[in-house]
Motif scaffolding. Structure first.
Motif, mmCIF file in Angstrom:
data_model
loop_
_atom_site.group_PDB
_atom_site.id
_atom_site.type_symbol
_atom_site.label_atom_id
_atom_site.label_comp_id
_atom_site.label_asym_id
_atom_site.label_seq_id
_atom_site.Cartn_x
_atom_site.Cartn_y
_atom_site.Cartn_z
ATOM 1 N N TYR A 24 0.733 -1.225 0.005
ATOM 2 C CA TYR A 24 -0.153 -0.014 -0.121
ATOM 3 C C TYR A 24 0.881 1.311 0.091
ATOM 4 O O TYR A 24 1.801 1.523 0.783
ATOM 5 N N ALA A 25 0.609 2.103 -0.829
ATOM 6 C CA ALA A 25 1.517 3.290 -0.946
ATOM 7 C C ALA A 25 0.570 4.427 -1.949
ATOM 8 O O ALA A 25 -0.406 4.319 -2.576
ATOM 9 N N THR A 26 1.174 5.729 -1.722
ATOM 10 C CA THR A 26 0.490 6.590 -2.549
ATOM 11 C C THR A 26 1.083 6.389 -3.866
ATOM 12 O O THR A 26 2.150 5.791 -4.175
ATOM 13 N N ASP A 27 0.544 7.204 -4.893
ATOM 14 C CA ASP A 27 1.030 6.882 -6.138
ATOM 15 C C ASP A 27 2.633 7.523 -6.397
ATOM 16 O O ASP A 27 3.217 7.052 -7.082
ATOM 17 N N ALA A 28 2.720 8.486 -5.498
ATOM 18 C CA ALA A 28 4.208 9.262 -5.748
ATOM 19 C C ALA A 28 5.192 8.394 -5.276
ATOM 20 O O ALA A 28 6.055 8.102 -5.854
ATOM 21 N N ILE A 29 4.720 7.710 -4.084
ATOM 22 C CA ILE A 29 5.963 6.569 -3.725
ATOM 23 C C ILE A 29 6.076 5.495 -4.583
ATOM 24 O O ILE A 29 6.964 5.093 -4.789
ATOM 25 N N ARG A 30 4.827 4.921 -4.963
ATOM 26 C CA ARG A 30 4.976 4.042 -6.055
ATOM 27 C C ARG A 30 5.794 4.216 -6.938
ATOM 28 O O ARG A 30 6.714 3.472 -7.504
ATOM 29 N N ARG A 31 5.646 5.614 -7.814
ATOM 30 C CA ARG A 31 6.503 5.802 -8.843
ATOM 31 C C ARG A 31 8.013 5.758 -8.650
ATOM 32 O O ARG A 31 8.675 5.340 -9.440
ATOM 33 N N ILE A 32 8.218 6.363 -7.308
ATOM 34 C CA ILE A 32 9.566 6.712 -6.893
ATOM 35 C C ILE A 32 10.368 5.068 -6.904
ATOM 36 O O ILE A 32 11.266 4.900 -7.379
ATOM 37 N N VAL A 33 9.531 4.369 -6.314
ATOM 38 C CA VAL A 33 9.982 2.956 -5.890
ATOM 39 C C VAL A 33 10.043 2.011 -7.188
ATOM 40 O O VAL A 33 11.098 1.370 -7.611
#
Length: 224
Positions: A24-33
């Motif tokens: 579970y993550a925000t879209d911003a964190i998902r894109r970074i990772v």
């Protein structure tokens, strides 16, 4: 994942075997990772090895296991800061929602018990105080004891405030600010190895304990 700091996301790689993971993550964190770091391709070696569940701050979502079964636990993310880690490029930062950069989490069980998980808090607002008072247990940012801790110990670096943390001991620090809380069990966690509160024989540890705080230890579990 509540932010993209290295110590918050490396745990995924430690679970890189082929068991399925639901993240579970925000879209911003998902894109970074997922998009910017090829190392995390280790979590996509087979179909459905890892599934992303994207949420936005303020939204209530349900935690489910890898098979999709409802755990009975509800979560709501609270935006705490708009600073992304230093390794995130300026171009990428310009593409991301700033309010998704660093989050706290309000967790509620099927029984109605609530836990507030706040690992990186840059300031304590009246709105946050109301959230904390509604919780049965508060896990709060205990990164630094003093604002200039790293500078004094290492001879360089940033203040706690510049790094996005409320220090414990200042007059406007968390010990003083959160003293008025009446309901939640209060526990400091996310404690840096420079923080003298870790020394159980020291005055800082005694001051925190006398103020009603517990100091988290590895392996603790909480029942809600």
């Amino acid at each position: 994942m509540l932010n993209a700091d290295i110590d918050h996301v490396l745990g995924l790689l430690l679970m890189r075997e082929l068991q399925p993971l639901r993240v579970y993550a925000t879209d911003a964190i998902r894109r970074i990772v997922a998009e910017d770091n090829s190392m995390f391709g280790m979590l996509q070696r087979v179909p459905n090895q890892m599934s992303w569940n994207v949420f936005t701050p303020g939204e209530t979502f349900t935690l489910r296991n890898p098979a999709g079964q409802d755990s009975g636990i509800r979560c709501r993310a609270i935006s705490l800061a708009n600073h992304f880690p230093a390794y995130v490029s300026a171009v990428r930062r310009s593409q991301l929602a700033a309010n998704e950069a660093s989050l706290g989490l309000m967790i509620e069980s099927a029984s109605g018990k609530r836990l507030a998980y706040m690992p990186a808090v840059p300031q304590i607002t009246d709105k946050l105080m109301a959230e904390f008072e509604s919780a049965d247990t508060l896990l709060f940012d205990g990164t630094f004891w003093s604002d200039d801790e790293l500078i004094r110990i290492q001879g360089s670096g940033q203040t706690a405030a510049q790094m996005g943390h409320v220090a414990m001991s200042p007059a406007d620090g968390s010990l003083a600010k959160l003293a008025q809380l009446k309901r939640p069990r209060r526990i400091y966690m996310h404690i840096n190895n420079t923080n003298p509160v870790l020394n159980e024989a020291g005055p800082e540890y005694r001051q925190a304990r006398d103020a009603g705080w517990e100091i988290a230890e590895d392996g603790w579990q909480f029942d809600l």
